[in-house]
Design a protein around this motif. Structure first.
Motif, PDB file in Angstrom:
ATOM      1  N   ARG A  34      -9.051  16.263  22.098  1.00 62.82           N
ATOM      2  CA  ARG A  34     -10.001  15.332  22.587  1.00 62.82           C
ATOM      3  C   ARG A  34      -9.502  13.988  23.121  1.00 62.82           C
ATOM      4  O   ARG A  34      -9.836  13.540  24.193  1.00 62.82           O
TER       5      ARG A  34
ATOM      6  N   SER B 168     -15.086  17.114  20.882  1.00 67.85           N
ATOM      7  CA  SER B 168     -15.600  16.200  19.680  1.00 67.85           C
ATOM      8  C   SER B 168     -16.773  16.890  18.940  1.00 67.85           C
ATOM      9  O   SER B 168     -16.644  16.835  17.537  1.00 67.85           O
TER      10      SER B 168
ATOM     11  N   GLU C 149      -9.149  17.216  17.580  1.00 68.20           N
ATOM     12  CA  GLU C 149      -9.288  15.802  17.842  1.00 68.20           C
ATOM     13  C   GLU C 149      -8.063  15.239  18.719  1.00 68.20           C
ATOM     14  O   GLU C 149      -8.293  14.351  19.614  1.00 68.20           O
TER      15      GLU C 149
ATOM     16  N   GLN D 281      -9.128  20.867  12.907  1.00 65.51           N
ATOM     17  CA  GLN D 281      -9.849  19.634  13.266  1.00 65.51           C
ATOM     18  C   GLN D 281      -8.993  18.716  13.981  1.00 65.51           C
ATOM     19  O   GLN D 281      -9.221  17.954  14.980  1.00 65.51           O
TER      20      GLN D 281
END
Length: 127
Positions: free
Chosen positions: A17, A76, A14, A10
């Motif tokens: 992103r 996301s 992120e 994750q």
């Protein structure tokens, strides 16, 4: 252990992103710089009122930036896919796709071929 790996994935997504969003913003900034320089040259050379080529150039930058921003939104949503995020992504995707569609139509209306509109090299069967 699974939670630790999931957390690392994750966090990595992120960061990716954030990078893609930043890249989209840089593309828009570069497009603005290119257009301002082209506009200044156009106004200083007294070539008349045809701003078509300048608008086409800016539309190319905006189209690329829209694609990058959509990719960032997909990243996301892929990390934590709640129904709320999926709904927001769907709305954003529809809006950006519509903007992209109308930008492409405008590019074609201004006389650019689809290859020119996307910056792709011309096909061999076209001059």
């Amino acid at each position: 252990m699974f939670e630790q790996v999931e957390g690392q994935v994750q966090a990595s997504v992120e960061w990716l992103r954030l990078f893609v969003e930043g890249l989209g913003a840089l593309v828009i900034a570069a497009g603005i710089v290119v257009v301002v320089v082209a506009l200044a040259r156009h106004l200083l050379s007294d070539r008349g009122g045809n701003f078509g080529p300048i608008r086409l150039t800016f539309a190319r930058y905006l189209t690329l930036a829209l694609e990058l921003q959509l990719a960032a939104d997909i990243l996301s949503t892929s990390v934590a896919p709640t129904w709320d995020r999926i709904g927001k992504l769907a709305a954003i995707a529809v809006i950006r796709t519509a903007l992209n569609y109308f930008l492409s139509k405008e590019l074609q209306a201004e006389g650019a071929s689809p290859a020119e509109a996307t910056g792709a090299p011309p096909r061999p069967d076209r001059p």
